[in-house]
Design a protein around this motif. Structure first.
Motif, PDB file in Angstrom:
ATOM      1  N   LEU A 184       0.853  -1.184   0.000  1.00 19.88           N
ATOM      2  CA  LEU A 184       0.000   0.000   0.000  1.00 19.88           C
ATOM      3  C   LEU A 184       0.890   1.236   0.000  1.00 19.88           C
ATOM      4  CD1 LEU A 184      -2.669  -0.979   2.706  1.00 19.88           C
ATOM      5  CD2 LEU A 184      -2.783  -1.339   0.218  1.00 19.88           C
ATOM      6  N   LEU A 185       0.725   2.101  -1.011  1.00 21.19           N
ATOM      7  CA  LEU A 185       1.501   3.330  -1.121  1.00 21.19           C
ATOM      8  C   LEU A 185       0.611   4.515  -0.753  1.00 21.19           C
ATOM      9  CD1 LEU A 185       3.129   2.653  -4.630  1.00 21.19           C
ATOM     10  CD2 LEU A 185       4.107   2.144  -2.407  1.00 21.19           C
ATOM     11  N   PHE A 186       1.029   5.295   0.224  1.00 20.05           N
ATOM     12  CA  PHE A 186       0.284   6.484   0.632  1.00 20.05           C
ATOM     13  C   PHE A 186       1.011   7.721   0.101  1.00 20.05           C
ATOM     14  CE2 PHE A 186      -1.548   3.422   3.368  1.00 20.05           C
ATOM     15  CZ  PHE A 186      -2.760   3.924   3.833  1.00 20.05           C
ATOM     16  N   THR A 187       0.280   8.563  -0.636  1.00 22.96           N
ATOM     17  CA  THR A 187       0.884   9.795  -1.109  1.00 22.96           C
ATOM     18  C   THR A 187      -0.169  10.897  -1.152  1.00 22.96           C
ATOM     19  OG1 THR A 187       2.319  10.754  -2.821  1.00 22.96           O
ATOM     20  CG2 THR A 187       0.485   9.402  -3.581  1.00 22.96           C
ATOM     21  N   VAL A 210      -0.611  17.064   4.039  1.00 22.59           N
ATOM     22  CA  VAL A 210      -2.000  16.621   4.183  1.00 22.59           C
ATOM     23  C   VAL A 210      -2.160  15.515   5.224  1.00 22.59           C
ATOM     24  CG1 VAL A 210      -2.604  17.287   1.831  1.00 22.59           C
ATOM     25  CG2 VAL A 210      -1.800  14.949   2.283  1.00 22.59           C
ATOM     26  N   GLY A 211      -1.051  14.987   5.761  1.00 15.01           N
ATOM     27  CA  GLY A 211      -1.150  13.973   6.806  1.00 15.01           C
ATOM     28  C   GLY A 211      -0.979  12.552   6.331  1.00 15.01           C
ATOM     29  N   LYS A 212      -0.325  12.359   5.183  1.00 12.88           N
ATOM     30  CA  LYS A 212      -0.169  11.005   4.653  1.00 12.88           C
ATOM     31  C   LYS A 212       0.691  10.115   5.543  1.00 12.88           C
ATOM     32  CE  LYS A 212       3.638  12.519   1.811  1.00 12.88           C
ATOM     33  NZ  LYS A 212       4.577  11.968   2.804  1.00 12.88           N
ATOM     34  N   THR A 213       1.712  10.700   6.197  1.00 12.72           N
ATOM     35  CA  THR A 213       2.563   9.901   7.084  1.00 12.72           C
ATOM     36  C   THR A 213       1.752   9.347   8.243  1.00 12.72           C
ATOM     37  OG1 THR A 213       4.535  11.173   6.504  1.00 12.72           O
ATOM     38  CG2 THR A 213       4.593   9.945   8.575  1.00 12.72           C
ATOM     39  N   THR A 214       0.921  10.202   8.842  1.00 17.22           N
ATOM     40  CA  THR A 214       0.085   9.762   9.963  1.00 17.22           C
ATOM     41  C   THR A 214      -0.859   8.647   9.535  1.00 17.22           C
ATOM     42  OG1 THR A 214       0.192  11.915  11.056  1.00 17.22           O
ATOM     43  CG2 THR A 214      -1.687  10.504  11.596  1.00 17.22           C
ATOM     44  N   LEU A 215      -1.494   8.799   8.365  1.00 14.23           N
ATOM     45  CA  LEU A 215      -2.464   7.793   7.928  1.00 14.23           C
ATOM     46  C   LEU A 215      -1.780   6.502   7.496  1.00 14.23           C
ATOM     47  CD1 LEU A 215      -4.995  10.079   6.040  1.00 14.23           C
ATOM     48  CD2 LEU A 215      -5.176   9.117   8.331  1.00 14.23           C
ATOM     49  N   ALA A 216      -0.588   6.590   6.916  1.00 12.33           N
ATOM     50  CA  ALA A 216       0.158   5.369   6.599  1.00 12.33           C
ATOM     51  C   ALA A 216       0.534   4.633   7.879  1.00 12.33           C
ATOM     52  CB  ALA A 216       1.413   5.720   5.790  1.00 12.33           C
ATOM     53  N   ALA A 217       1.048   5.371   8.865  1.00 12.21           N
ATOM     54  CA  ALA A 217       1.418   4.758  10.144  1.00 12.21           C
ATOM     55  C   ALA A 217       0.197   4.191  10.852  1.00 12.21           C
ATOM     56  CB  ALA A 217       2.119   5.783  11.028  1.00 12.21           C
ATOM     57  N   CYS A 260       5.073   7.529   1.077  1.00 11.23           N
ATOM     58  CA  CYS A 260       5.821   8.122  -0.026  1.00 11.23           C
ATOM     59  C   CYS A 260       6.028   9.610   0.217  1.00 11.23           C
ATOM     60  CB  CYS A 260       5.074   7.931  -1.348  1.00 11.23           C
ATOM     61  SG  CYS A 260       4.839   6.202  -1.815  1.00 11.23           S
ATOM     62  N   GLY A 261       6.876  10.207  -0.608  1.00 13.49           N
ATOM     63  CA  GLY A 261       7.075  11.647  -0.556  1.00 13.49           C
ATOM     64  C   GLY A 261       5.849  12.376  -1.093  1.00 13.49           C
ATOM     65  N   PRO A 262       5.896  13.713  -1.136  1.00 11.48           N
ATOM     66  CA  PRO A 262       4.787  14.478  -1.709  1.00 11.48           C
ATOM     67  C   PRO A 262       4.502  14.050  -3.142  1.00 11.48           C
ATOM     68  CG  PRO A 262       6.262  15.926  -0.509  1.00 11.48           C
ATOM     69  CD  PRO A 262       6.939  14.572  -0.568  1.00 11.48           C
ATOM     70  N   THR A 263       3.316  14.394  -3.636  1.00  9.51           N
ATOM     71  CA  THR A 263       2.811  13.867  -4.902  1.00  9.51           C
ATOM     72  C   THR A 263       3.787  14.016  -6.055  1.00  9.51           C
ATOM     73  OG1 THR A 263       0.584  14.436  -4.158  1.00  9.51           O
ATOM     74  CG2 THR A 263       0.869  13.923  -6.475  1.00  9.51           C
ATOM     75  N   ALA A 264       4.360  15.198  -6.242  1.00  8.12           N
ATOM     76  CA  ALA A 264       5.245  15.418  -7.389  1.00  8.12           C
ATOM     77  C   ALA A 264       6.427  14.461  -7.358  1.00  8.12           C
ATOM     78  CB  ALA A 264       5.723  16.868  -7.405  1.00  8.12           C
ATOM     79  N   VAL A 266      -4.127  10.793  -0.305  1.00  9.99           N
ATOM     80  CA  VAL A 266      -4.565  11.559   0.862  1.00  9.99           C
ATOM     81  C   VAL A 266      -4.685  13.020   0.455  1.00  9.99           C
ATOM     82  CG1 VAL A 266      -4.031  12.167   3.246  1.00  9.99           C
ATOM     83  CG2 VAL A 266      -3.343   9.926   2.353  1.00  9.99           C
ATOM     84  N   LEU A 267      -5.776  13.646   0.886  1.00  7.99           N
ATOM     85  CA  LEU A 267      -5.994  15.062   0.607  1.00  7.99           C
ATOM     86  C   LEU A 267      -6.663  15.717   1.786  1.00  7.99           C
ATOM     87  CD1 LEU A 267      -9.245  15.704  -1.315  1.00  7.99           C
ATOM     88  CD2 LEU A 267      -8.476  13.342  -1.043  1.00  7.99           C
ATOM     89  N   THR A 268      -6.560  17.016   1.856  1.00 11.88           N
ATOM     90  CA  THR A 268      -7.382  17.799   2.780  1.00 11.88           C
ATOM     91  C   THR A 268      -8.458  18.488   1.945  1.00 11.88           C
ATOM     92  OG1 THR A 268      -5.729  19.576   2.590  1.00 11.88           O
ATOM     93  CG2 THR A 268      -5.630  18.175   4.549  1.00 11.88           C
ATOM     94  N   PRO A 269      -9.654  18.718   2.519  1.00 14.14           N
ATOM     95  CA  PRO A 269     -10.771  19.250   1.733  1.00 14.14           C
ATOM     96  C   PRO A 269     -10.624  20.736   1.427  1.00 14.14           C
ATOM     97  CG  PRO A 269     -11.452  18.859   3.988  1.00 14.14           C
ATOM     98  CD  PRO A 269     -10.055  18.357   3.885  1.00 14.14           C
ATOM     99  N   GLU A 270      -9.674  21.051   0.572  1.00 11.98           N
ATOM    100  CA  GLU A 270      -9.443  22.412   0.100  1.00 11.98           C
ATOM    101  C   GLU A 270      -9.414  22.378  -1.417  1.00 11.98           C
ATOM    102  OE1 GLU A 270      -6.055  24.163   2.566  1.00 11.98           O
ATOM    103  OE2 GLU A 270      -6.017  22.040   3.071  1.00 11.98           O
TER     104      GLU A 270
END
Length: 380
Positions: A4-7, A12-19, A132-136, A195-199
């Motif tokens: 499972l790859l989280f990016t 946006v909190g991807k590290t927290t949700l992956a952990a 993973c790192g940020p999206t780009a 992972v995203l924040t609602p913005e």
């Protein structure tokens, strides 16, 4: 083994949700390894334990590690660079030019990804969760195996006999990259969770990312909207009014988000930073409830499909295109170069279409349709 790859966009909190996902899987009996390829190295902070480059135990069924891309470069790259340097020198390049030629951009990201593949192949875990790192950076990372393998295939064909060592190294690396590509594009094994924040700005980038990942044949099985303001329907006062207004804005953003049929999970903002296994499991329980965190949405339609239309053939390129996407399409010999918002992929045309001419192309939110007429190949 599942991967499972989280990016997502930075912050946006991807590290927290992956952990959190890893902590819940381990608590439910899955032997789980969570690793980070993010240079920020915040996974150790989320787990509240020190981490190194090799997997170390965090809990009974949970291990974790930080992949140190720079250390991988220092350890693995010099040997290959030496072979390529001798190859360049054999072509008559000066020593300095040969050295510059072998400093390949992105090699650290590439080695980080190959380390993920090594862990998946050699470990004893049921699940590998990757922060993973940020999206780009992630998109660049996922594009590297195909791009470098293609380059090596072309280079290997031109290597002369007296440079057999370089040819052997190039061939070995190309084979390794092909296996890596196979792992990343196998929907039964690997999936991305966005992972995203609602913005609105974050949602717009997420839509572009969906298209870019589809272009790479990488399977996305879910989206996670993080840090929603808690509902304050029973509260009174200015703070409660602000919370209701902000949540209303967030709900509006998510209602307008075209997920392409993907499940959209929601996680509310919490008062305290979720650090440590107990807090992470609480977040994961809100995220997944009683469902299986490994439940995977089946893969959709293939990237390319062909339909006959009289004497013509229609090539369907299935992609979740965002509104006002910047599209580019070019015929390059037996390949089709597709560019979406600056992300490019060259795909090999099916044999049936290689002697046909591109006569038209149309796009909608579900992808591209390219019309091929019988005749000699052409460039649109």
């Amino acid at each position: 083994m599942r991967v499972l790859l989280f990016t997502g966009k930075g912050g946006v909190g991807k590290t927290t949700l992956a952990a959190a996902t890893a902590a819940l899987l381990a608590a439910r009996g899955q032997r789980t390894l969570v690793v980070s390829t993010d240079p920020a190295h915040s996974l150790a902070d989320a787990l509240a334990v020190p981490l190194g480059a090799e997997p170390s135990p965090v809990d009974t069924a949970l291990h974790a590690a930080h992949i140190d891309a720079r250390a991988l470069v220092d350890r693995s790259w010099p040997a290959l660079r030496g072979h390529l340097g001798r190859f360049a020198a054999g072509l008559g390049l000066a020593a300095l030019d040969a050295e510059e030629l072998t400093v390949l951009p992105g090699v650290d990201e590439l080695l980080a990804l190959t380390e993920v593949a090594r862990l998946a192949r050699t470990g004893t875990w049921d699940v590998l969760v990757v922060d993973c790192g940020p999206t780009a950076e992630t998109l660049r990372l996922l594009a590297l195996p195909e791009a470098v393998a293609s380059y090596l295939d072309r280079t290997r064909a031109r290597l002369v006999a007296d440079l057999r060592a370089a040819a052997a190294v190039a061939g070995e690396l190309a084979e390794h990259l092909a296996l890596l590509r196979s792992l990343l594009t196998d929907p039964t094994t690997t999936a991305v969770r966005l992972v995203l924040t609602p913005e609105r700005l974050v949602a717009a980038e997420t839509r572009r990312t969906l298209a870019a990942l589809a272009l790479r044949d990488v399977h996305v099985d879910a989206m996670i909207a993080n840090r929603l303001v808690p509902r304050a329907s029973r509260w009174r006062g200015p703070a409660a009014a602000w919370m209701r207004a902000r949540r209303s804005e967030q709900d509006a953003v998510l209602s307008e988000l075209d997920t392409g049929g993907l499940p959209l999970h929601r996680v509310e903002h919490v008062a305290h930073e979720p650090v440590g296994l107990a807090a992470l499991r609480t977040i994961a329980t809100e995220l997944y409830g009683d469902t299986d965190p490994l439940a995977c949405r089946p893969a959709g339609a293939p990237l390319l499909s062909i339909v006959a239309d009289g004497p013509d053939h229609l090539l369907r390129v299935t992609l979740p295109l965002p509104d006002a996407a910047a599209l580019g399409l070019a015929r390059v010999g037996d390949d089709l170069a597709i560019t979406i918002d600056g992300v490019r992929r060259v795909v090999a045309l099916p044999v049936l279409l290689r002697k046909h001419t591109v006569t038209d192309a149309e796009a909608d939110r579900t992808g591209l349709v390219v019309r091929f007429a019988p005749g000699q190949e052409d460039t649109p």
